[in-house]
Scaffold this active site. Structure first.
Site, PDB file in Angstrom:
ATOM      1  CE  LYS A  17      -3.918   1.963   2.514  1.00 35.75           C
ATOM      2  NZ  LYS A  17      -3.473   3.323   2.470  1.00 35.75           N
ATOM      3  CB  CYS A  64     -20.650  28.007  23.571  1.00 29.78           C
ATOM      4  SG  CYS A  64     -18.929  27.494  23.607  1.00 29.78           S
TER       5      CYS A  64
END
Ligand code: IVH
Length: 709
Positions: free
Chosen positions: A134, A456
């Site tokens: 890979k 917030c």
């Protein structure tokens, strides 16, 4: 052309009059643009590279001498044909998926078992697997028509990539024409672009010599080199490629994966030499350990081994989930560890209010990558492992997963160190941060959340970041830093305001282009990027809302189940989230959706302020309906199907995958809206329920003949 060039370069820049400079800049802009166009569209050049460079240099010299005469379309503004400001999008008709990972032998053999179960194979039926390295690079899809290179695109989000044709065309290893009598009319070659270790060293040395930024690893260098707006830079980087698969193809030269890859090689494409075929688990595992041993000698970075089912008919039957194919898996390299000092613990507030502790580390190299942040998971983990600021800690990095702190080295601890106290108020807004109690178990949630909600600022910023992120609205040029600035500066406080930014800016006494870090060109580019996203797919839109538990895959499932925004809103934005509620039941009925998603979605649409914000947003965007993935005529396309009992020839999972592939909607429980109930051997109650509702019941062979695959 030659005459013009000589004239243009004949007079010294200092001797030009304003009028001459204006005329010459105009001519240079159009001439350079014309050469770019020819170069990229016709694969040839009318001009030697050195002459092309002289044109560019002459243009820059005049611009330096006459800064007031610099044109909007100056070649230096990189907005010409070769120097486009952004890459065009390319749709991958066959998605470019990711790979599922295995980290142990057990996970590897589970993979084999899953395949056997799915395909309903006998225990003694051999399954041949392909094993190959890979490569740690970046994937591209290269389209050949009649054997000729026509287009190349990056993976992007898997469905849409970026058009990097001009850049990939410069890769020396890639043939412009495939040779062979079995080359399909159309084939998209999928593979990895990467840099060898040696070339990476040379490139970094060159960067250093020129006083430019160096790259931290070959993968970043390959990615940076491929995504150059000026393909000439890509051409100067020794990028390599290896072909490991395919996307769209009018035909294939073999019925096995190894056969197709062998054909790639015959046609002139680079393939990996280390590809092998095995059908015994022991041999597959040995391949992995051999590769690990050889790793340093390979000459390029790998991050594991990929195993694929060799038979293409089986690959087709196995199909894919939204994220990854079921016929392949990546066995990742073992994780790497290091020890460093924990300088601080920072509490980050996420878009759902979750307080996440992040370890701020003395920078350390782990497997070739410099790490200075790692996750500490949650409050309980810190207590359990008694991790303190100032400790020496062991960290681990496994592939592309976020690095984590494994534990502390207790005997190196400073005498005066104190246990870490997790904050019980939100560091961003000062609201209480609490651990919700699970109604069923009575246990406190492992995550502490800020109760500040809308007040917030950290949550609002994170929601915005999520909204513009790659798999949501994907707005180019709006990274974390820019969102922080636009939010703090009061210009963009919610997603709808993003779409009003350009209009508000035109009226502002302090326009964005006058702010630090921005200029006319970058602001124009940003507005263009926002404008370009006024139309969006349904799945991206759902994902962008940031509903708890609704990630990419769930958003896609919901989009496919509802088809368009109106239907979704009509069916879901009603009543309460309790089990008897219509909206909740409707979502629960969707295959692959569970109770937590169903409640989160219904909860979201119950909130007054969410509805208000949605209304605002909807006045700025168009949402595209889902185009059913399966286009060819099928008797079951658009039908709702349920399954019951054990099937003889197919596993239940394969039967469901086939139905979805042909455009049907699969549901887990039946209602009067179900069209077919496919019944295997069963003693269940669904059959009698189906009879009551008058639903057509099919046995296995009736179902298979209806599919006609
Ligand atoms: S097969 C459907 N083979 O790994 C995806 N991928 O983590 C089939 N990769 O996106 C991919 N080497 O970019 C395959 N030999 C190989 C590979 C490989 C590298 C990359 C690829 C993919 C990523 C998934």
């Amino acid at each position: 052309m030659t005459v013009n060039l000589i004239t243009a370069l004949s007079k010294k820049v200092e001797e030009l009059s304003d009028a001459e400079a204006t005329a010459e800049l105009k001519w240079l802009a159009s001439e350079i643009k014309r050469h770019n166009y020819i170069y990229h569209n016709y694969d040839r050049s009318e001009i030697a590279d050195a002459d092309y460079d002289r044109l560019f240099k002459r243009n820059s010299a005049i611009e330096r001498q006459f800064p007031l005469l610099v044109r909007q379309d100056s070649p230096n503004n990189r907005v010409g044909a070769r120097t486009i400001s952004t890459f065009n999008k390319v749709e991958h008709l066959i998605p470019m998926l990711s790979l599922d990972n295995a980290f142990s032998k057990t996970e590897m053999s589970d993979f084999g078992c899953r395949i056997r179960r799915f395909l309903n194979l006998r225990d003694d039926e051999p399954i041949t697997f392909v094993a190959e390295p890979k490569i740690d690079g970046l994937s591209v899809s290269i389209r050949y028509e009649n054997g000729r290179f026509v287009r190349a695109a990056t993976r992007g989000d898997g469905l849409f990539g970026e058009d990097v044709t001009d850049n990939v065309r410069t890769l020396k290893e890639l043939p412009v024409q495939l040779n062979g009598n079995d080359v399909p009319k159309v084939i998209e070659i999928r593979g990895e672009v990467y840099l060898s270790h040696d070339d990476f060293e040379v490139l970094n040395q060159r960067q250093k010599d020129e006083n430019w930024k160096t790259f931290s690893n070959p993968r970043n260098a390959a990615a940076g080199s491929l995504r150059q707006l000026d393909a000439k830079i890509t051409a100067s980087r020794p990028l390599r490629f290896f072909a490991y698969g395919w996307g769209e193809a009018t035909s294939l030269p073999s019925d096995t994966h190894t056969g197709v890859v062998a054909a790639f090689k015959r046609w002139g494409l680079p393939t990996n030499l280390l590809i092998e075929k095995h059908d015994k688990v022991e041999a597959l595992i040995k391949y992995y350990s051999d590769i690990i041993q050889q790793r340093v000698l390979l000459g390029y970075d790998i991050d594991g081994v990929v195993y694929k089912v060799d038979r293409i008919d089986w690959q087709y039957r196995l199909g894919a989930s939204a994220r990854a194919p079921r016929w392949a898996i990546a066995y990742k390299l073992p994780a790497e560890q290091a020890i460093t000092t924990l300088d601080d613990i920072e509490i980050q507030v996420g878009r759902t209010g979750a307080l996440t502790p992040v370890a701020k580390l003395r920078p350390v190299t782990v497997g070739g990558v410099v790490i200075s942040n790692a996750t500490l998971h949650n409050e309980d983990e810190i207590i359990r492992k008694d991790i303190r600021i100032g400790d020496m800690v062991r960290i681990q990095r496994a592939g592309d997963v976020i690095p984590r702190v494994l534990g502390t080295i207790k005997n190196s601890r400073h005498k005066n160190s104190e246990a870490y106290i997790f904050p019980s108020i939100c560091p961003a807004c000062g609201s209480k941060a609490v651990r919700e109690i699970d109604k069923k178990t009575g246990k406190a949630d492992s995550i502490r959340r800020c109760t500040g909600g809308l007040i917030c600022p950290a949550q609002a910023k994170e929601r915005l970041k999520h909204f513009v992120s790659r798999n949501a609205f994907d707005i180019e040029g709006l990274g974390s830093k820019q969102i922080e600035f636009l939010f703090e500066d009061g210009r963009v406080r919610n997603p709808a305001e993003l779409f009003k930014l350009e209009y508000n800016n035109s009226k502002s006494s302090q326009p964005l282009e006058d702010q630090k870090g921005y200029g006319l060109l970058s602001v124009e580019k940003l507005f263009a990027a926002i404008r370009a996203r006024r139309t969006i797919s349904l799945e991206r839109f759902i994902y962008s809302l940031g509903i708890r538990h609704v990630g990419e895959t769930t958003a896609r499932t919901l989009a496919h189940a509802f088809g368009d925004w109106c239907t979704l809103q009509k069916k879901v934005a009603v009543a309460d989230a309790n089990v008897n509620d219509e909206a909740y039941t409707c979502i629960m009925n969707i295959e692959g959706i569970g109770p937590s998603v169903a409640s989160a979605v219904t909860d979201f649409f119950k909130e007054e302020h969410n509805l208000f914000f949605l209304k605002e947003l909807l006045s700025h965007v168009n949402i595209n309906s889902v185009i059913p993935p399966f286009q060819h005529k099928s008797d079951i396309a658009g039908k709702t199907v349920a399954f019951t009992g054990t099937l003889q020839n197919l596993s239940r999972n394969e039967a469901k995958a086939q139905a979805i592939r042909q455009g049907a909607k699969v549901v887990s429980s039946i209602s009067k809206n179900t069209d077919y109930l496919v019944a295997g051997i069963t003693t269940g109650s669904k059959l009698s329920k189906a009879e009551r509702f008058g639903i057509t019941v099919l046995n296995e062979s009736e179902w298979i003949s209806l599919l006609n695959e």
